[in-house]
Design a protein around this motif. Sequence first.
Motif, PDB file in Angstrom:
ATOM      1  N   PHE A  90      34.748  32.557  49.479  1.00  0.00           N
ATOM      2  CA  PHE A  90      35.903  32.605  48.785  1.00  0.00           C
ATOM      3  C   PHE A  90      36.496  33.956  48.675  1.00  0.00           C
ATOM      4  N   THR A  94      39.726  35.096  49.940  1.00  0.00           N
ATOM      5  CA  THR A  94      41.288  34.572  48.777  1.00  0.00           C
ATOM      6  C   THR A  94      41.036  36.072  48.665  1.00  0.00           C
ATOM      7  N   PRO A  98      37.535  33.640  42.453  1.00  0.00           N
ATOM      8  CA  PRO A  98      37.834  32.188  40.943  1.00  0.00           C
ATOM      9  C   PRO A  98      36.035  32.738  40.090  1.00  0.00           C
ATOM     10  N   LYS A  99      36.418  32.776  38.772  1.00  0.00           N
ATOM     11  CA  LYS A  99      35.486  32.913  37.563  1.00  0.00           C
ATOM     12  C   LYS A  99      34.583  31.525  37.859  1.00  0.00           C
ATOM     13  N   ASP A 104      30.324  24.565  36.012  1.00  0.00           N
ATOM     14  CA  ASP A 104      30.418  24.831  37.898  1.00  0.00           C
ATOM     15  C   ASP A 104      29.085  24.708  38.049  1.00  0.00           C
TER      16      ASP A 104
END
Length: 225
Positions: A90, A94, A98-99, A104
């Motif tokens: 990521f 990106t 993303p958090k 998760d």
Amino acid sequence: MNKTFEELCLRKSVRDFRDEPITEEEKRMILEAALQAPTAGNMALYSIIDVQDQELKERLAVLCDHQPFIAKAPMILIFLADYQKWYDIFNEYTDDMPKLEESDFILAGQDCTIAAHNAVVAAQSLGIGSCYIGDILENFEVHQELFRLPKYTVPYIMVVFGKPTQQQKDRMKPKRFELEDLVHIDYYHQKDITETKSMFMKQSNKDEKALEQYIQAFAKRKFFC
């Protein structure tokens, strides 16, 4: 009886192994079975460490509640809840990272669990016994350091494998709870204490007095030590 169902019913934890190696072919079959497990979004939110170094095995035997049989196991697999590879990719492709939430890592834990049990069932079909070792997660900070794990990787499940001794083959499998006591229809039914005692007495084959002593000892060993 269906062969797969039979293997599932017969499978029990094995903690004493014959002095006989697991072949490379057997190991590969077990690992391939793990990789065929369902996984969230085909992300494979796990990695596997195949522990081969005897010094590491000896260390694990001490760190995991002083269980010497761990060091004697011909094969040890540690299933890691692993978001590190996705974090890295990521970060590469990106603009906004993303958090990662607790959910998760729970999802990654589910991937680990399914993959590990695929390995356990495959091993059972090959005549190879296994035992889950929960202490790998209970002392995860120590094991993170021991196995040089990066930030987004957690040692979630450990399984030891080996060919069982005759005594282990002959040992009776502990009785499980009955289907009617664990399966709820549509909504959760919280049992009253009478129903709960009955459920535990059936599973343990103990009268209420013996059950009381068993539960007190179990609680002291697992939660109040």
